[in-house]
Design an enzyme around this catalytic site. Structure first.
Site: not given
Length: 511
Positions: A395, A390
């Site tokens: 974020e 990933e």
């Protein structure tokens, strides 16, 4: 006196007239600047020069712009003069004699230049900057516009300027007339109402449209490249507009800010060898483009005990409006979930092995929000998460609003076992301003950037897929989660009814 109209055969004789040796450029000595910068009305703005003045022309040449544009009108006594507007000092140029017009000088003391004076000045000590002759439509008659066209082409050849010349006009008949008079001339149409295929069919060479035309018709960019039609856009004065055109490989960009565009050229991905392969500029209102975006749908917590239900093609949660994508999380019950949101995934050709991904975004605010710009494998080559990897480009969690994080997850490095590779960057206005979140990925490393500032890198250790599963295709995801193991670590604000992430554009480049 009334100007005679010359048939093409007679014009050919006129074009062969002698030219002073010090003004006529030799084709084999011309090497046009390898940049897309066309100075609009000369390079006038930064130094406060008059538009379309000889001073602004000379400055454009000194800057080595690839072109400098100027506007041509004909006076009541048939003088060809340079001025952008059809009026000069409140006088209608076509209805006023040149002697009357030059009673008022330009702001720097120059007199209103004639086309001959301007062209000769443009040829002097210039072998790198195209002279872009814009022939203005006539407010009197079509015949007069065509008459001006004949005179302009005649003068260009008489002065030996043809190798340096580009012709543009809003009048399509003027464009076609130039080609009739000089089939070798490079001619671009300005009005924006014809496709590149129509331009090619009529024998013209380029589309020179307001940049918004290409945003409404992005297929025309591809069409122009396919048909070898030059791409030009006007009048481009902001960094955002410049970056979009540079990313899309425009041949020419007409601007009042040539110095600014020159600075942007140094920063563009294209200058580092990147080529745009996928993008969404969000210029079509409504739901996100179904050819580019799909949806992950459901409300099962997504392995993180999240509170939202991700909807499919619901404009309450995903909407394109006024050039932006809005992803919205709303406090509303759906099945057993207390919020709805959207999780968009790229589709079609929207997955890549290596490249540069750019997302310009403004983040949502509120305790409990968890926006993300991230990537997952398309084929899950090494098995389920985290074995196949990933990549988290950005974020953010609402209880820590002034820090953004970039991370990678692999079988050996992930948060479940406390070995995740991650780094945060302080960004005090992430929720109030757009920032560029980017990632560059090749076989040896992944680099993460905010506003082109490199702040985190993850290198290939060469120890196999457990540490480096990033040798397979990945696709992009955009979403807002609510709550969850990280986003809800300090709870969710009971007053949080709505959270919005705005996305200005997504661009993917490869080498």
């Amino acid at each position: 006196m009334k100007q005679r109209l010359f048939p093409v055969a007679i014009l050919g004789v006129l074009l062969s007239g002698s030219v002073p040796a010090n003004t006529q450029p030799s084709k084999n000595k011309i090497s046009f600047s390898k940049n897309p910068i066309v100075a609009h009305r000369g390079a006038f703005k930064k130094n406060g020069l008059p538009e379309n003045s000889i001073a602004s022309l000379k400055h454009a040449i000194a800057l080595k712009c690839t072109g400098t544009e100027f506007d041509i009108h004909m006076t009541a006594d048939d003088s060809l003069v340079i001025n952008h507007d059809p009026h000069y000092n409140k006088l209608t140029i076509e209805k006023t004699t040149y002697a009357e017009l030059i009673k008022t000088p330009l702001s720097n003391g120059e007199k209103l230049p004639t086309l001959q004076e301007y062209t000769l000045a443009g040829l002097k000590n210039n072998r790198s900057t195209r002279l872009v002759f814009e022939i203005k439509p006539s407010g009197i008659s079509k015949d007069r516009a065509l008459q001006v066209t004949e005179r302009v082409v005649s003068l260009v050849h008489r002065l030996g300027a043809a190798p340096m010349a580009v012709y543009i006009s809003f009048d399509y008949d003027v464009c076609k007339k130039v080609k009739q008079l000089d089939p070798q001339a490079h001619v671009q149409y300005l009005n924006g109402d014809k496709s590149p295929e129509e331009i090619k069919a009529d024998g013209l060479d380029g589309v020179d449209y307001h940049y918004s035309v290409f945003q409404k018709h992005p297929d025309w960019i591809t069409q122009a490249k396919k048909n070898n039609i030059a791409l030009n856009a006007w009048t481009v004065n902001t960094v955002a507009e410049m970056d979009w055109l540079l990313a899309n490989g425009f041949d020419f960009i007409t601007t009042n800010e040539p110095e600014l565009l020159a600075e942007q050229l140094k920063k563009t991905p294209a200058s580092k060898g990147w080529k745009l392969t996928w993008s969404d500029e969000f210029n079509q209102n409504g739901l996100p483009d179904e050819h580019k975006w799909g949806y992950d749908v459901g409300g099962h917590g997504w392995g993180n005990k999240e509170l939202q239900y991700y909807t499919k093609a619901d404009s309450n949660n995903a909407l394109v409006k006024n050039g932006k994508l809005f992803i919205t999380a709303l406090k509303q019950n759906h099945d057993k979930n207390t919020y709805t949101s959207a999780r968009l995934i790229t589709k079609g050709k929207g997955d890549w092995l290596y490249g540069r991904v750019e997302v310009s975004a403004k983040l949502p605010a509120g305790r409990g929000v968890w926006p993300a710009i991230w990537m997952l494998p398309t084929d899950w080559k090494y098995g389920g998460w985290p074995a196949s990897g990933e990549i988290d480009i950005m974020e953010n969690v609402g209880y820590n609003p002034d820090t953004v994080f970039s991370s990678v997850h692999t079988k050996s490095f992930n948060h479940v076992i406390g070995t995740q590779k991650t780094k945060g960057l302080f960004l005090k206005d992430a929720g109030s301003n757009f920032h560029l979140y980017a990632m560059e990925w090749n076989r040896n490393r992944i680099d993460f950037f905010v506003d082109d500032q490199l702040f985190f890198s993850f290198r290939n250790t060469g120890k196999g897929f457990k540490e480096w599963p990033f040798d397979q295709r990945f696709h992009l995801l955009l979403n807002i989660a609510i709550g969850g193991n990280w986003g809800g670590l300090k709870g969710v604000d009971a007053q949080l009814d709505k959270a919005v992430m705005e996305v200005d554009y997504v661009r993917v480049f490869q080498k």
